[in-house]
Write an enzyme that holds these catalytic residues in place. Structure first.
Site, PDB file in Angstrom:
ATOM      1  N   GLU A   1       0.671  -1.243   0.027  1.00 15.98           N
ATOM      2  CA  GLU A   1       0.061  -0.065  -0.085  1.00 15.98           C
ATOM      3  C   GLU A   1       0.849   1.353   0.095  1.00 15.98           C
ATOM      4  OE1 GLU A   1      -2.963  -0.048   2.930  1.00 15.98           O
ATOM      5  OE2 GLU A   1      -3.306  -2.412   2.757  1.00 15.98           O
TER       6      GLU A   1
ATOM      7  N   ASP B   1       2.522   4.659  -0.245  1.00 14.66           N
ATOM      8  CA  ASP B   1       2.382   6.203  -0.584  1.00 14.66           C
ATOM      9  C   ASP B   1       3.467   6.814   0.287  1.00 14.66           C
ATOM     10  OD1 ASP B   1       0.980   6.247   1.919  1.00 14.66           O
ATOM     11  OD2 ASP B   1      -0.992   6.216   0.579  1.00 14.66           O
TER      12      ASP B   1
END
Length: 478
Positions: A277, A279
């Site tokens: 995930e 970011d």
């Protein structure tokens, strides 16, 4: 990861909307065998560039954005793995007990496979985003509901999902290393094990992952607690295949240079790892490249998934954390990731000729016994003598050739499979990935070139075995 922000310090959360192997010198005067093959033509998209090393580069997809042509154009062009952002979570798939709804999940899944992409399932057992009926349960009733939910969802997608995040975010933040206090945890400390055993029975072909955040820094108590759980599961035969690292890097939970150590340490337990995930606040090109290079350096790192396509699609859009601006234009971080995946920071391999492959633990070379050339001859360790039977050339196809026309060949894909020479024919069992930690990994099997029994003597045979980081699985080129 679920639909919540994950700062380490507990900063407020909000729900989301909808190889080339590295080349580095090792071991002093010798040259590491971890040279990439002669360069492929650089790929122009993230997914294609990642595929060169047998990995994927994926993104989270929201079903509600599939009508946005700019969104789907970027997603289709750049990524080769898809994670449904919210569409396969508990509240979406079982809004009423025993009544499953896969409309949104199927929409994302169908879009992905129709465009040639694989799918990660996310997520089966989680303390958050439970429907009201599940939140009202406890004890044995909740335990049975969890089991029924896993069976129901996995039955619908059986044989279709590459990896499942079976259990999500089960450990507490902070320095305690404790399990998170949740309704699932209160059903008994074995709930995670039960979830994995249920999932294995429901779909034996799927990779089963544990997924969490703030487990990136090797020194953190939460990281160590998850590590100890995975170690225990592997020792007791609990079916866990992979660990997902959410890697939401921001000012409160920054990237640390020991991230690669974390990935390597988990992989050494015998599980795959994945960045699930990603970011990065501000989308630092350097940090993005570091994360990708860390994955490339760990043979069992399956790939990287960024959590969203454009900044405007991000659950924390105010931090501009993704590879594409809101208007769809590429950021500098995009270029740094693409260059890393294409091996742009590596040094070209030596041209022409062969070289010896020397074991770090033994100091002896990979050798064809008695200079034999018969197909099926198992290779061994032997005193390095620069003979033609010890000269291995790494080709652009990922082969290790000896005598010019014989390839290092895996006779199987399981632990203990013999490694032999065989006439080159282009099979995946004759392709090898040379990694920056000195390991040599079979493309077909994902297992490491291994000196049997940690042997160091002349005549020790070479096999495939689960990568452990041991000196009997590390090699240099001389």
């Amino acid at each position: 990861m679920g639909s919540y922000a994950l700062p380490r310090s507990g900063v407020g959360r909000r729900i989301r909307g909808a190889m080339l192997a590295l080349i580095i010198p090792v071991l002093g005067a010798t040259t590491a065998l971890v040279t990439a093959p002669p360069a492929h033509a650089a790929e122009s998209t993230l997914g294609a560039a990642a595929a060169q090393s047998g990995r994927y580069f994926g993104t989270a997809i929201a079903s509600g954005r599939l009508g946005d042509s700019a969104y789907t154009s970027i997603a289709n062009r750049e990524f080769n793995m898809v994670t449904p952002e919210n569409e396969m979570k508990i509240d979406a798939t079982e809004p009423q007990r025993g009544q499953f709804n896969f409309t949104s999940g199927d929409r994302v899944y169908n879009w992905a496979v129709q465009n040639g992409k694989k799918v990660r399932g996310h997520t089966l057992a989680w303390h958050s985003q439970q429907p009201g009926w599940m939140q009202s349960l406890s004890g044995s009733s909740l335990r049975q509901a969890m089991i029924d939910h896993i069976n129901g969802v996995m039955a619908h997608y059986k044989g279709k999902i590459a990896q499942w995040d079976v259990v999500n975010e089960a450990f507490a933040d902070g320095n305690s290393g404790a399990r998170r206090d949740s309704n699932l945890q209160r059903t008994g400390n074995d709930w995670i094990e039960v979830a994995f055993r249920t999932a294995r029975a429901a779909d034996p072909a799927a990779k089963l992952c544990y997924n969490d955040y703030n487990t990136d820094n090797w020194t953190w108590a939460k990281t160590q607690a998850v590590y100890n759980m995975v170690k225990d599961f592997k020792q007791r035969g609990v079916p866990i295949d992979c660990v997902g690292f959410q890697s939401h890097f921001n000012n409160d939970s920054p990237y640390n240079s020991n991230y690669r150590t974390t990935l390597q340490s988990f992989a050494a337990l015998g599980v795959d790892v994945a960045v699930t995930e990603l970011d990065i606040q501000g989308a630092s090109p350097t940090t993005y490249a570091n994360v990708v290079n860390d994955c490339l350096a760990v043979s069992r790192c399956l790939g990287v998934t960024v959590w969203g396509v454009r900044d405007s699609d991000s659950w924390r859009s105010e931090q501009t954390p993704l590879l594409f601006n809101g208007d769809g234009s590429k950021k500098a971080a995009y270029t740094s990731v693409l260059n890393a995946l294409n091996g742009g920071t590596t040094t070209p391999p030596p041209s022409g000729g062969g070289g010896q492959i020397k074991g770090v633990g033994s100091g002896r070379c990979v050798d064809v016994p008695n200079a034999g050339q018969t197909d099926g001859t198992q290779v061994q360790l032997y005193d390095c003598n620069n003979g033609t039977n010890q000269q291995w050339t790494y080709t652009s196809a990922g082969e290790l050739r000896v005598y010019g026309n014989k390839c290092l060949d895996a006779a199987g894909s399981g632990n203990g499979a013999r490694v032999q020479i065989y006439s080159c024919w282009g099979g995946a069992n004759q392709q090898w990935r040379l990694n920056s930690d000195g390991s040599i990994v079979g493309v077909q099997s994902g297992l490491c070139l291994d000196a049997v029994g940690n042997g160091t003597a002349n005549g020790t045979q070479i096999q495939l075995y689960t990568c452990s980081g041991g000196s009997n699985q590390r090699w240099t080129r001389t």
